[in-house]
Design a protein around this motif. Structure first.
Motif, PDB file in Angstrom:
ATOM      1  N   TYR B  35      -3.146 -15.104   2.739  1.00 46.39           N
ATOM      2  CA  TYR B  35      -4.320 -14.759   1.952  1.00 46.39           C
ATOM      3  C   TYR B  35      -4.163 -15.313   0.540  1.00 46.39           C
ATOM      4  O   TYR B  35      -3.059 -15.483   0.036  1.00 46.39           O
ATOM      5  CB  TYR B  35      -4.487 -13.239   1.833  1.00 46.39           C
ATOM      6  CG  TYR B  35      -4.841 -12.526   3.102  1.00 46.39           C
ATOM      7  CD1 TYR B  35      -3.854 -12.057   3.961  1.00 46.39           C
ATOM      8  CD2 TYR B  35      -6.172 -12.284   3.436  1.00 46.39           C
ATOM      9  CE1 TYR B  35      -4.181 -11.379   5.130  1.00 46.39           C
ATOM     10  CE2 TYR B  35      -6.518 -11.603   4.591  1.00 46.39           C
ATOM     11  CZ  TYR B  35      -5.508 -11.147   5.430  1.00 46.39           C
ATOM     12  OH  TYR B  35      -5.847 -10.477   6.574  1.00 46.39           O
ATOM     13  N   GLN B  37      -5.551 -14.386  -3.410  1.00 44.47           N
ATOM     14  CA  GLN B  37      -6.217 -13.394  -4.241  1.00 44.47           C
ATOM     15  C   GLN B  37      -6.400 -13.950  -5.647  1.00 44.47           C
ATOM     16  O   GLN B  37      -5.442 -14.363  -6.302  1.00 44.47           O
ATOM     17  CB  GLN B  37      -5.415 -12.094  -4.292  1.00 44.47           C
ATOM     18  CG  GLN B  37      -6.132 -10.974  -5.024  1.00 44.47           C
ATOM     19  CD  GLN B  37      -5.383  -9.661  -4.945  1.00 44.47           C
ATOM     20  OE1 GLN B  37      -4.156  -9.643  -4.921  1.00 44.47           O
ATOM     21  NE2 GLN B  37      -6.108  -8.556  -4.877  1.00 44.47           N
ATOM     22  N   PHE B  88      -2.836 -15.816  -6.632  1.00 41.78           N
ATOM     23  CA  PHE B  88      -1.760 -14.985  -6.078  1.00 41.78           C
ATOM     24  C   PHE B  88      -1.846 -15.122  -4.562  1.00 41.78           C
ATOM     25  O   PHE B  88      -2.899 -14.861  -3.969  1.00 41.78           O
ATOM     26  CB  PHE B  88      -1.981 -13.540  -6.531  1.00 41.78           C
ATOM     27  CG  PHE B  88      -0.855 -12.596  -6.240  1.00 41.78           C
ATOM     28  CD1 PHE B  88      -1.115 -11.324  -5.745  1.00 41.78           C
ATOM     29  CD2 PHE B  88       0.459 -12.939  -6.481  1.00 41.78           C
ATOM     30  CE1 PHE B  88      -0.086 -10.429  -5.496  1.00 41.78           C
ATOM     31  CE2 PHE B  88       1.498 -12.056  -6.240  1.00 41.78           C
ATOM     32  CZ  PHE B  88       1.214 -10.798  -5.739  1.00 41.78           C
ATOM     33  N   LEU B  90      -0.589 -14.203  -0.734  1.00 42.50           N
ATOM     34  CA  LEU B  90       0.019 -13.097   0.007  1.00 42.50           C
ATOM     35  C   LEU B  90       0.161 -13.454   1.476  1.00 42.50           C
ATOM     36  O   LEU B  90      -0.768 -13.969   2.092  1.00 42.50           O
ATOM     37  CB  LEU B  90      -0.827 -11.840  -0.133  1.00 42.50           C
ATOM     38  CG  LEU B  90      -0.765 -11.200  -1.520  1.00 42.50           C
ATOM     39  CD1 LEU B  90      -2.004 -10.371  -1.780  1.00 42.50           C
ATOM     40  CD2 LEU B  90       0.478 -10.351  -1.648  1.00 42.50           C
ATOM     41  N   HIS B 103       1.093  -5.861   7.558  1.00 44.23           N
ATOM     42  CA  HIS B 103       2.054  -5.494   6.525  1.00 44.23           C
ATOM     43  C   HIS B 103       2.279  -6.715   5.656  1.00 44.23           C
ATOM     44  O   HIS B 103       2.431  -7.824   6.164  1.00 44.23           O
ATOM     45  CB  HIS B 103       3.359  -5.021   7.163  1.00 44.23           C
ATOM     46  CG  HIS B 103       3.173  -3.804   8.003  1.00 44.23           C
ATOM     47  ND1 HIS B 103       3.237  -2.534   7.479  1.00 44.23           N
ATOM     48  CD2 HIS B 103       2.889  -3.666   9.319  1.00 44.23           C
ATOM     49  CE1 HIS B 103       3.009  -1.660   8.461  1.00 44.23           C
ATOM     50  NE2 HIS B 103       2.801  -2.320   9.575  1.00 44.23           N
ATOM     51  N   PHE B 104       2.317  -6.494   4.333  1.00 42.30           N
ATOM     52  CA  PHE B 104       2.293  -7.596   3.381  1.00 42.30           C
ATOM     53  C   PHE B 104       3.620  -7.785   2.665  1.00 42.30           C
ATOM     54  O   PHE B 104       4.383  -6.832   2.443  1.00 42.30           O
ATOM     55  CB  PHE B 104       1.217  -7.331   2.325  1.00 42.30           C
ATOM     56  CG  PHE B 104      -0.174  -7.528   2.825  1.00 42.30           C
ATOM     57  CD1 PHE B 104      -0.812  -6.543   3.552  1.00 42.30           C
ATOM     58  CD2 PHE B 104      -0.851  -8.715   2.576  1.00 42.30           C
ATOM     59  CE1 PHE B 104      -2.101  -6.721   4.029  1.00 42.30           C
ATOM     60  CE2 PHE B 104      -2.140  -8.909   3.037  1.00 42.30           C
ATOM     61  CZ  PHE B 104      -2.769  -7.920   3.765  1.00 42.30           C
ATOM     62  N   GLY B 105       3.860  -9.049   2.265  1.00 42.75           N
ATOM     63  CA  GLY B 105       4.942  -9.350   1.350  1.00 42.75           C
ATOM     64  C   GLY B 105       4.498  -9.075  -0.080  1.00 42.75           C
ATOM     65  O   GLY B 105       3.376  -8.620  -0.325  1.00 42.75           O
ATOM     66  N   ASP B 106       5.366  -9.371  -1.026  1.00 42.64           N
ATOM     67  CA  ASP B 106       5.081  -9.100  -2.434  1.00 42.64           C
ATOM     68  C   ASP B 106       4.442 -10.273  -3.166  1.00 42.64           C
ATOM     69  O   ASP B 106       4.246 -10.193  -4.383  1.00 42.64           O
ATOM     70  CB  ASP B 106       6.352  -8.655  -3.167  1.00 42.64           C
ATOM     71  CG  ASP B 106       6.661  -7.186  -2.921  1.00 42.64           C
ATOM     72  OD1 ASP B 106       7.836  -6.800  -3.021  1.00 42.64           O
ATOM     73  OD2 ASP B 106       5.711  -6.435  -2.614  1.00 42.64           O
ATOM     74  N   ARG B 109       3.010 -16.099  -7.009  1.00 43.63           N
ATOM     75  CA  ARG B 109       1.989 -16.459  -8.006  1.00 43.63           C
ATOM     76  C   ARG B 109       2.139 -17.938  -8.334  1.00 43.63           C
ATOM     77  O   ARG B 109       3.174 -18.371  -8.832  1.00 43.63           O
ATOM     78  CB  ARG B 109       2.144 -15.605  -9.259  1.00 43.63           C
ATOM     79  CG  ARG B 109       0.957 -15.722 -10.207  1.00 43.63           C
ATOM     80  CD  ARG B 109       0.960 -14.626 -11.260  1.00 43.63           C
ATOM     81  NE  ARG B 109       0.862 -13.293 -10.693  1.00 43.63           N
ATOM     82  CZ  ARG B 109      -0.268 -12.718 -10.314  1.00 43.63           C
ATOM     83  NH1 ARG B 109      -1.413 -13.376 -10.410  1.00 43.63           N
ATOM     84  NH2 ARG B 109      -0.269 -11.485  -9.841  1.00 43.63           N
TER      85      ARG B 109
END
Lengths: 111, 113
Positions: B35, B37, B88, B90, B103-106, B109
């Motif tokens: 994704y 953002q 950003f 993801l 479930h996502f990673g951190d 950027r």
């Protein structure tokens, strides 16, 4: 695919319950409601999901109305660390997982 | 600890350069996602993969490419064709099944020099 509508922001006093609403009036019968939250500059954190029954876990409770057109996420005792953007998502039915993230609700928990 | 690891946390790209963002998961999940953002906005799907050696374009795939040679890994390349890559990024994964959450990673950027 069902889209969701959430208020852009809400305030909550620390220690009180935070109730975050979500409208998904075009949801279809096989679509689940998911809630995530995102703290600034981190990845979204899964909170809870449900189909038609109310759900509860260690983080929150999810209440879905009988007609499934809206839902409410409740954080029973909000803390300052719960300040985040909360996303309500309805999963698109199909052969793959596809989540539409809208703009979410910014929850501000205040001392 | 099981989870999703994205690296690097911060990345800078020069004009005309391709850069690759890493995403690794040890959750034994079949499906993986990328994704993008932008500030103050929700997430937009770039690519997703349901199984190894297969992937599909999302809503904003232009200027991006992916590979899925291993179940654990789903790297994203931001090519020079992506004219506005600052964002950003993801990565997420999920089990197969109609109701499994992602479930996502951190995140990574990416900025332009």
């Amino acid at each position: 695919d069902a889209k969701t509508t959430q208020p852009p922001s809400m305030d909550c006093a620390e220690g009180r319950a935070a109730n975050l609403p979500c409208n998904h009036s075009t949801i279809s019968g096989n679509e689940y409601v998911y809630w995530y939250r995102q703290i600034h500059s981190q990845g979204p954190q899964y909170i809870i999901h449900g189909l038609k029954n109310n759900e509860t876990n260690e983080m929150a409770s999810l209440i879905i109305t009988e007609d499934r057109k809206s839902s409410t996420l409740t954080l029973p005792h909000a803390t300052l660390r719960d300040t985040a953007v909360y996303y309500c998502i309805v999963r698109v039915a199909g052969n793959f997982n596809k989540f539409y993230f809208g703009s979410g609700t910014k929850l501000n928990v205040k001392p | 600890d099981g989870g999703i690891t994205q690296s690097p946390k911060y990345l800078f790209r020069k004009e005309g350069q391709n850069v690759t963002l890493s995403c690794e998961q040890n959750l034994n999940h079949d499906a993986m996602y990328w994704y993008r953002q932008d500030p103050g906005q929700g997430l937009r799907l770039i690519y997703y993969s349901q199984i190894v050696n297969d992937f599909q374009k999302g809503d904003i795939a232009e200027g991006y490419s992916v590979s899925r040679e291993k179940k654990e890994s789903f790297p994203l390349t931001v090519t020079s064709a992506q004219k506005n890559p600052t964002a950003f990024y993801l990565c997420a994964s999920s089990e197969q099944g109609s109701n499994q959450p992602q479930h996502f990673g951190d995140g990574t950027r990416l900025s332009i020099l």
